[in-house]
Write a protein that holds these residues in place. Structure first.
Motif, PDB file in Angstrom:
ATOM      1  N   PRO A  38      -1.479   2.182  -2.525  1.00 50.95           N
ATOM      2  CA  PRO A  38      -0.464   2.764  -3.612  1.00 50.95           C
ATOM      3  C   PRO A  38      -0.271   1.856  -4.657  1.00 50.95           C
ATOM      4  O   PRO A  38      -0.001   0.736  -4.558  1.00 50.95           O
ATOM      5  N   GLU A  39       0.045   2.483  -5.840  1.00 50.62           N
ATOM      6  CA  GLU A  39       0.385   1.844  -6.889  1.00 50.62           C
ATOM      7  C   GLU A  39       2.006   1.927  -7.391  1.00 50.62           C
ATOM      8  O   GLU A  39       2.232   2.853  -7.896  1.00 50.62           O
ATOM      9  N   ALA A  40       2.633   0.830  -7.576  1.00 48.92           N
ATOM     10  CA  ALA A  40       3.756   1.048  -8.063  1.00 48.92           C
ATOM     11  C   ALA A  40       4.255   1.086  -9.293  1.00 48.92           C
ATOM     12  O   ALA A  40       3.359   0.551 -10.207  1.00 48.92           O
ATOM     13  N   LEU A  59      10.647  -1.761  -4.393  1.00 48.97           N
ATOM     14  CA  LEU A  59       9.500  -1.194  -4.372  1.00 48.97           C
ATOM     15  C   LEU A  59       9.083  -1.022  -2.870  1.00 48.97           C
ATOM     16  O   LEU A  59       8.104  -0.056  -2.558  1.00 48.97           O
ATOM     17  N   ARG A  62      10.011   1.866  -1.367  1.00 45.87           N
ATOM     18  CA  ARG A  62       9.560   3.113  -1.780  1.00 45.87           C
ATOM     19  C   ARG A  62       7.792   3.224  -1.399  1.00 45.87           C
ATOM     20  O   ARG A  62       7.556   4.390  -1.139  1.00 45.87           O
ATOM     21  N   TYR A  63       7.094   2.180  -1.370  1.00 45.66           N
ATOM     22  CA  TYR A  63       5.642   2.428  -1.324  1.00 45.66           C
ATOM     23  C   TYR A  63       5.239   1.532  -0.268  1.00 45.66           C
ATOM     24  O   TYR A  63       3.959   2.054  -0.127  1.00 45.66           O
ATOM     25  N   PHE A  67       1.403  -2.553  -1.509  1.00 44.86           N
ATOM     26  CA  PHE A  67       1.155  -1.707  -2.774  1.00 44.86           C
ATOM     27  C   PHE A  67       0.798  -2.670  -3.871  1.00 44.86           C
ATOM     28  O   PHE A  67       0.827  -3.856  -3.817  1.00 44.86           O
TER      29      PHE A  67
END
Ligand code: HEM
Length: 521
Positions: A38-40, A59, A62-63, A67
């Motif tokens: 996953p890319e922030a 972050l 969220r990710y 990430f």
């Protein structure tokens, strides 16, 4: 996914049964297509000003546990997952180097143990680890006591003068005095004096920290080094420290040549129990530059880390008076007014839990830095060689998935009769001293140093946040600092009588019972 689906359609047209195709392409999807990390997304500019590990926590929520973070052309992998951390630090540690960290620290530590990689690291680690043996650490307990006693006396004066004290800088000086004696038998005496050498140590430290958060490596610009007044000051400070280290090495060599002591595993020279003395007496075959790099590395590694732990422990205690009284009760009964001894380290159980918990909430350093040397797989994600990786110990230690009431300071979360928590028994969700082959070599030294300082200080004094003290906020260099110091008011404790540990429970428990009996009659 474009090519496999075209292929699948063509094969279907050629009459290959659908079941066979499902099986075949199910396999391709699971094993051939790379899952992507996953890319922030969004602005990362916030990271520049505040302590950079704070936005990384948001972050993470969220990710998830791994990430990618893009910084213009640069990209970093942020890891906050225990099993991926274990993989990088322990299971596949050979596939990772210190990366950016080694680049940043090269000017001060050269090829010392922290930045070194590969063969140099292996050889130096093997030489240095034996120097921190049991008997050495036991000999250090006295040194910790004497140094802390100097601080106590200084605080006594402040208490009688009614003057507030800034504890962060005092802790920094306490641990500098200790590490100088412990590593190369040099008394900085920084709690009493501001000599040129003490100032030089701080100049170099500040530079290392600034470089570690600077967006552009300005110090690499060739002419800059020569014309920037600040870089000139840094070079001068480094030269001063290196000259002193060279002198200390020479003095120690002479001592070793003259002494009659036989070298053995638990060798300690009573007059000079330092790590340097051990290394020279062991016949360690090392260039003087490498030895100097290692001494400088231990000076820095063992100085600001311990100071930061003490600072945040006292901050946490100031907010939890209940924990503080329980701690003082333990110290009263175990130590009374004598200096701590090695046998006390096992008995100061609650003090140890307080420190365990402080290290969970304020890990030093808050992130560990690595670079992949070969392609590898992290969790389900393949990665390429050359990836820069930050393992966020801060995120691991504060993860709501791993801890209940993760943000609360609760030394009781670890039972007094349970094992001392470490990376192994907490399965890499708790990494106060890192883990795997590059784990801290000074973990026991540091734990005892902090227990001794904590115990002696709270035995003699009460600590409160000073009235009108600036709010305690975090900023980072290599360790977590406060933005404006830890301003406290200290007062002498009115000491309770020294009660031997075993009699305490009967005393406190009998009292209410006899009282209620009295009420009935
Ligand atoms: C490595 C923490 C005190 C010497 C480390 C690492 C951590 C750490 C987390 C691993 C770094 C990584 O994997 O990238 C601490 C804390 C301390 C402390 C929290 C105090 C509370 C000390 C002391 C010494 C010391 C007192 C020296 C006597 C070292 C060295 C390494 C290291 C030489 C590098 C080991 C290697 O790479 O093989 N420390 N440390 N540390 N520490 Fe400590």
């Amino acid at each position: 996914s474009g090519f496999p689906s075209v292929l699948k359609e063509s094969l279907l047209k050629l009459g290959v049964p659908n079941a066979v195709l499902e099986f075949l392409f199910g396999w391709v999807n699971n094993h051939g297509d790379c899952p992507r990390i996953p890319e922030a997304k969004g602005s990362i500019s916030a990271i520049r000003n505040e302590a950079f590990f704070i936005p990384l926590y948001e972050l993470y929520l969220r990710y998830g546990g791994i990430f990618r973070l893009n910084f213009g052309p640069k990209s970093f992998l942020i890891v906050s997952d225990p099993s991926i951390s274990k993989h990088i630090l322990k299971e596949n540690s050979k596939a990772y180097s210190k990366g950016i960290l080694a680049e940043i620290l090269e000017f001060v530590m050269g090829k010392g143990l922290i930045p070194a990689d590969g063969e140099i690291w292996r050889v130096r680690r093997r030489a240095i680890v034996p120097s921190l043996h049991q008997k050495y650490v036991a000999a250090m307990i006295n040194l910790f006591g004497q140094a802390t006693d100097r601080l106590c006396k200084k605080l006594d004066v402040a208490a009688s003068d009614g003057e507030d004290v800034e504890m962060e800088s005092l802790f920094s000086r306490l641990t500098l005095d200790i590490i100088g004696k412990a590593v190369f038998n040099y008394d900085f005496d920084s709690l009493t004096n501001d000599t040129g050498i003490v100032e030089a140590v701080y100049t170099v430290l500040r530079e290392a920290e600034d470089r570690s958060v600077a967006p552009i490596p300005f110090w690499e610009i060739p002419i800059w080094k020569d014309i920037s007044p600040r870089q000139k000051k840094v070079s001068a400070a480094l030269k001063l420290i290196n000259d002193i280290l060279d002198d200390l090495i020479a003095i120690c060599k002479r001592m070793v040549d003259e002494e009659e002591l036989q070298f053995h595993e638990e060798y300690v020279n009573e007059q000079d129990p330092s790590i340097l003395h051990f290394l020279l007496a062991s016949g360690d075959d090392v260039s003087s530059k490498q030895l100097r790099d290692d001494l400088m590395t231990m000076l820095i590694a063992g100085h600001e880390t311990s100071a930061a732990v003490l600072t945040w422990t006292f901050y946490l205690l100031s907010k939890e008076p209940r924990v503080m009284s329980k701690l003082q009760e333990e110290v009263d009964s175990v130590l009374g007014d004598r200096f701590p001894r090695i046998e006390d380290m096992k008995k100061l159980k609650y003090a140890t839990r307080v420190i365990n918990e402080s290290l969970r909430l304020y890990p030093q350093p808050p992130v560990l830095i690595r670079r992949s040397l070969v392609d590898d797989v992290l969790g389900k994600y393949p990665i390429k060689r050359g990836e820069d990786i930050f393992i966020s110990v801060w995120n691991l230690h504060r993860s709501p998935k791993l801890w209940d009431e993760a943000d609360m300071f609760k030394p009781e979360r670890w039972p007094l009769d349970g094992p001392n928590p470490n990376e192994t028994n907490q399965n890499f969700s708790y990494l106060p001293f890192g883990g795997g082959p590059r784990k801290c070599v000074g973990d026991l030294f540091a734990s005892y140093e902090i227990v001794v300082a904590l115990a002696m200080l709270v035995r003699r004094l009460n600590f409160q946040m000073a009235l009108g003290a600036p709010p305690v906020e975090m900023t980072t260099g290599a360790t977590i600092h406060t933005t404006a110091g830890l301003k406290m008011t200290v007062t002498r404790r009115v000491k309770p009588p020294i009660i031997p540990a075993l009699e305490m429970p009967t005393l406190t428990m009998d009292a209410p019972i006899s009282l209620s009996k009295g009420d009935n009659t």
